[in-house]
Motif scaffolding. Structure first.
Motif, short mmCIF file in Angstrom:
data_model
loop_
_atom_site.label_atom_id
_atom_site.label_comp_id
_atom_site.label_asym_id
_atom_site.label_seq_id
_atom_site.Cartn_x
_atom_site.Cartn_y
_atom_site.Cartn_z
N GLN A 145 -6.01 3.52 -3.74
CA GLN A 145 -4.65 3.49 -4.28
C GLN A 145 -4.65 3.53 -5.80
OE1 GLN A 145 -1.75 1.31 -2.21
NE2 GLN A 145 -0.70 0.53 -4.02
N LEU A 196 0.85 -1.19 0.00
CA LEU A 196 0.00 0.00 0.00
C LEU A 196 0.88 1.24 0.00
CD1 LEU A 196 -2.78 -1.00 2.56
CD2 LEU A 196 -2.95 -0.94 0.08
N ILE A 197 0.37 2.32 -0.59
CA ILE A 197 1.15 3.55 -0.69
C ILE A 197 1.17 4.29 0.65
CG2 ILE A 197 0.82 3.86 -3.17
CD1 ILE A 197 -1.51 5.73 -2.56
N THR A 255 -4.96 11.47 0.63
CA THR A 255 -4.96 11.44 -0.83
C THR A 255 -5.68 12.69 -1.34
OG1 THR A 255 -7.09 10.32 -1.15
CG2 THR A 255 -5.16 8.92 -0.73
#
Length: 410
Positions: A61, A8-9, A102
């Protein structure tokens, strides 16, 4: 395995760390890599298994790292359809939390409230939309929503969707989606009609199955009162004489039953309110707030409406009606005794539900304690096999007539 090992980012990992989420659940371990690989998913999983994060994290993501999402006006790139308002709100809240670092925009739409604020959110631009079927189709028909840019489609709790009569709405939606898309399909059960719907939605899917919950927390005390149908109300009043039972989530099988139980409780001077699909959204939110702050002692709910309700340190759950599905029992009582807290689950069993109790005991592999201090013991006999067959046939006929009338009134 940790979330970091799922590739995962950093913006998602940062949000998860704030909640001290370190180790993914079984469905998250299986689903997240496959969604990131842009595969279609056929998932069999109950609410409570971590399913929302299993699709929400990789969707965020994929969209966050997709350069085409930045270009031009913000358009809906992912659509998540779920059967109830409470679930829609819960999924949206999770998206907001997971995606807080994000650049993506989210919105939730559902019926039972005025559409103004929802339309305003849509006009500001939305990357990920969470919706219930009715309001979604309504706003599509009004021209506020277009689905031609959808990259990822999620159908959550598909079996509940069909139980609630949404099959025709779902089929209308499928015709509006781009043929080239990634689709994620989740259902707690997989009968033939669900498999058929999955085949219409998915392309070469990866099948992911998570074993259903089959046990309750060790801190949870379970007890059953065997009584008659005619004495359930009196037994409930007897149990609630105990003032220590100060906050109760009580389950009814039907909306009509929930209203009747609530009326009886109020008549006996007990603060109570019902929450189910026929109640307006603002009423449901108000009632839930009142229950959490203690001004309502008994919250009477149906299983569908109770999805999405999460109450910290709830000590008491009462099954006024024993569920026919044993796994539903486990999910009901699992709302108490969470995170090491103590809890008590009380079930009131009439003769026709004796077999349901045995099925529950088989699933959880333990006997439920029978309460002997019972002033209203069970004396009636269950129906014969033939009587039960006729009874079930009539019940099915009424259910089909109800949904037919509902469809015709739209």
């Amino acid at each position: 395995m940790t979330f970091k090992e799922l590739n995962l980012i950093e913006p998602l990992l940062k949000a998860l760390q704030e909640k001290n989420y370190v180790e993914p659940t079984a469905i998250q371990k299986k689903a997240i890599p496959q969604v990131l690989a842009k595969r279609d998913i056929l998932g069999s999983a109950q609410t409570g298994t971590g399913k929302t994060a299993a699709f929400a994290l990789p969707i965020l993501q994929l969209l966050h790292t997709d350069p085409s999402v930045e270009k031009g006006r913000v358009r809906i790139k992912s659509l998540i359809v779920t059967p109830t308002r409470e679930l829609a709100i819960q999924i949206h809240e999770n998206l907001e939390f997971y995606g807080k670092y994000t650049r993506l925009k989210h919105a939730v739409i559902f019926g039972g409230v005025k559409q103004g604020s929802q339309v305003s959110a849509l006009n500001r631009g939305v990357d990920v939309l969470v919706a219930t079927p009715g309001r979604l189709l309504d706003l599509i028909n009004q021209g506020y929503i277009k689905l031609d840019q959808i990259k990822i489609f999620v159908l959550d709790e598909a079996d509940r969707m069909l139980d609630m009569g949404f099959i025709n709405d779902i089929k209308k939606l499928l015709k509006l989606l781009p043929a080239k898309r990634q689709s994620l399909f989740f259902s707690a059960t997989m009968p033939d009609n669900i498999v058929g719907l999955a085949n219409e939605i998915l392309t070469d899917p990866i099948k992911i199955e998570v074993s259903p919950v089959s046990s309750a927390a060790e801190t949870l005390q379970q007890k059953v009162y065997f009584t008659n149908k005619s004495t359930k109300k009196d037994l409930l009043f007897h149990i609630l004489k105990d003032k220590k039972i100060d906050q109760v989530l009580l389950f009814s099988r039907t909306k009509h039953g929930a209203d009747k139980i609530t009326k009886n409780l109020k008549g006996a001077g007990i603060e109570a309110a019902a929450i189910h699909g026929n109640k307006a959204q603002n009423h449901r939110q108000k009632v839930l707030s009142q229950f959490k702050d203690g001004s309502i002692r008994v919250l009477v709910a149906t299983d569908i409406a109770a999805r999405g309700i999460d109450i910290d340190k709830l000590q008491y759950v009462i099954n006024y009606d024993i569920p026919e599905d044993p796994e539903t029992y486990v999910h009901r009582i699992g709302r108490s005794g969470r995170a090491g807290e103590s809890g008590t689950a009380i079930s009131l069993c009439e003769p026709e539900e004796n077999g349901d109790v045995r099925a529950i005991e088989n699933l959880i592999r333990q006997k439920i304690n029978v309460e002997d201090n019972n002033p209203f013991p069970q004396t009636d006999k269950p129906m014969t096999a033939q009587e039960k067959k006729e009874h079930n046939k009539e019940k099915q006929r009424k259910k089909q007539a109800f949904f037919a009338n509902r469809r015709n009134s739209r």
